[in-house]
Scaffold this motif. Structure first.
Motif, PDB file in Angstrom:
ATOM      1  N   GLY A  61       0.802  -1.211   0.000  1.00 11.16           N
ATOM      2  CA  GLY A  61       0.000   0.000   0.000  1.00 11.16           C
ATOM      3  C   GLY A  61       0.833   1.257   0.000  1.00 11.16           C
ATOM      4  O   GLY A  61       0.303   2.349   0.096  1.00 11.16           O
ATOM      5  N   GLY A  62       2.107   1.156  -0.066  1.00 10.54           N
ATOM      6  CA  GLY A  62       2.980   2.322  -0.035  1.00 10.54           C
ATOM      7  C   GLY A  62       3.855   2.278   1.207  1.00 10.54           C
ATOM      8  O   GLY A  62       3.447   1.794   2.250  1.00 10.54           O
ATOM      9  N   THR A  63       5.028   2.786   1.083  1.00 10.64           N
ATOM     10  CA  THR A  63       5.957   2.754   2.199  1.00 10.64           C
ATOM     11  C   THR A  63       6.153   4.150   2.749  1.00 10.64           C
ATOM     12  O   THR A  63       5.908   5.146   2.076  1.00 10.64           O
ATOM     13  CB  THR A  63       7.320   2.191   1.766  1.00 10.64           C
ATOM     14  OG1 THR A  63       7.828   2.995   0.715  1.00 10.64           O
ATOM     15  CG2 THR A  63       7.193   0.757   1.287  1.00 10.64           C
ATOM     16  N   THR A  64       6.587   4.208   3.976  1.00 13.07           N
ATOM     17  CA  THR A  64       6.878   5.472   4.638  1.00 13.07           C
ATOM     18  C   THR A  64       8.347   5.476   5.013  1.00 13.07           C
ATOM     19  O   THR A  64       8.877   4.472   5.471  1.00 13.07           O
ATOM     20  CB  THR A  64       6.024   5.632   5.907  1.00 13.07           C
ATOM     21  OG1 THR A  64       4.647   5.572   5.526  1.00 13.07           O
ATOM     22  CG2 THR A  64       6.284   6.956   6.584  1.00 13.07           C
ATOM     23  N   ASN A  65       8.981   6.601   4.822  1.00  9.17           N
ATOM     24  CA  ASN A  65      10.391   6.743   5.164  1.00  9.17           C
ATOM     25  C   ASN A  65      10.497   7.011   6.663  1.00  9.17           C
ATOM     26  O   ASN A  65      10.384   8.139   7.113  1.00  9.17           O
ATOM     27  CB  ASN A  65      10.996   7.893   4.347  1.00  9.17           C
ATOM     28  CG  ASN A  65      12.476   8.018   4.541  1.00  9.17           C
ATOM     29  OD1 ASN A  65      13.045   7.441   5.464  1.00  9.17           O
ATOM     30  ND2 ASN A  65      13.125   8.781   3.680  1.00  9.17           N
ATOM     31  N   THR A  66      10.686   5.947   7.438  1.00  8.22           N
ATOM     32  CA  THR A  66      10.721   6.105   8.891  1.00  8.22           C
ATOM     33  C   THR A  66      11.973   6.835   9.348  1.00  8.22           C
ATOM     34  O   THR A  66      11.948   7.486  10.393  1.00  8.22           O
ATOM     35  CB  THR A  66      10.624   4.744   9.603  1.00  8.22           C
ATOM     36  OG1 THR A  66      11.664   3.894   9.127  1.00  8.22           O
ATOM     37  CG2 THR A  66       9.276   4.102   9.352  1.00  8.22           C
ATOM     38  N   THR A  67      13.043   6.758   8.587  1.00  8.24           N
ATOM     39  CA  THR A  67      14.246   7.507   8.949  1.00  8.24           C
ATOM     40  C   THR A  67      13.962   8.998   8.913  1.00  8.24           C
ATOM     41  O   THR A  67      14.332   9.728   9.834  1.00  8.24           O
ATOM     42  CB  THR A  67      15.408   7.157   7.996  1.00  8.24           C
ATOM     43  OG1 THR A  67      15.662   5.756   8.070  1.00  8.24           O
ATOM     44  CG2 THR A  67      16.657   7.919   8.360  1.00  8.24           C
ATOM     45  N   ALA A  68      13.296   9.458   7.877  1.00  8.51           N
ATOM     46  CA  ALA A  68      12.951  10.876   7.780  1.00  8.51           C
ATOM     47  C   ALA A  68      12.009  11.281   8.904  1.00  8.51           C
ATOM     48  O   ALA A  68      12.126  12.381   9.452  1.00  8.51           O
ATOM     49  CB  ALA A  68      12.340  11.178   6.420  1.00  8.51           C
ATOM     50  N   GLU A  69      11.075  10.392   9.259  1.00  3.72           N
ATOM     51  CA  GLU A  69      10.178  10.701  10.375  1.00  3.72           C
ATOM     52  C   GLU A  69      10.950  10.822  11.685  1.00  3.72           C
ATOM     53  O   GLU A  69      10.666  11.700  12.494  1.00  3.72           O
ATOM     54  CB  GLU A  69       9.102   9.631  10.498  1.00  3.72           C
ATOM     55  CG  GLU A  69       8.065   9.694   9.410  1.00  3.72           C
ATOM     56  CD  GLU A  69       7.008   8.616   9.544  1.00  3.72           C
ATOM     57  OE1 GLU A  69       7.151   7.715  10.398  1.00  3.72           O
ATOM     58  OE2 GLU A  69       6.029   8.675   8.793  1.00  3.72           O
ATOM     59  N   ASN A  70      11.921   9.947  11.885  1.00  5.34           N
ATOM     60  CA  ASN A  70      12.729  10.011  13.104  1.00  5.34           C
ATOM     61  C   ASN A  70      13.566  11.286  13.144  1.00  5.34           C
ATOM     62  O   ASN A  70      13.732  11.893  14.205  1.00  5.34           O
ATOM     63  CB  ASN A  70      13.627   8.781  13.214  1.00  5.34           C
ATOM     64  CG  ASN A  70      12.848   7.520  13.457  1.00  5.34           C
ATOM     65  OD1 ASN A  70      11.701   7.555  13.903  1.00  5.34           O
ATOM     66  ND2 ASN A  70      13.451   6.387  13.156  1.00  5.34           N
TER      67      ASN A  70
END
Length: 77
Positions: free
Chosen positions: A21-30
């Motif tokens: 369904g699509g990925t999220t850049n968790t590094t950028a969120e952190n």
């Protein structure tokens, strides 16, 4: 037996495709969270200082951190 394996493999691949369904850049969120935390620390320090010039510098640093957080958050999506 081959038909069962083919059906099972096809079902497995279809379920994997459905999960994409699509990925999220968790590094950028952190990174964004870290900048937001730094901004809060600078704001608190500005509120606790009695030196007006130091308060201005700390508030500017908080603004820089908030802008960096916004940029990182925009990169997360």
């Amino acid at each position: 037996m081959k038909k069962i394996l083919i059906v099972a493999a096809t079902a497995g691949l279809m379920s994997l495709a459905a999960c994409n369904g699509g990925t999220t850049n968790t590094t950028a969120e952190n990174v964004a969270d870290s900048h937001e935390a730094n901004a809060a620390i600078y704001d608190d320090a500005a509120d606790n200082t009695t030196n007006a010039a130091a308060a201005d510098v700390l508030e500017n640093a908080a603004d820089v951190e908030e802008n960096a957080a916004d940029a990182a958050d925009a990169n997360a999506h």
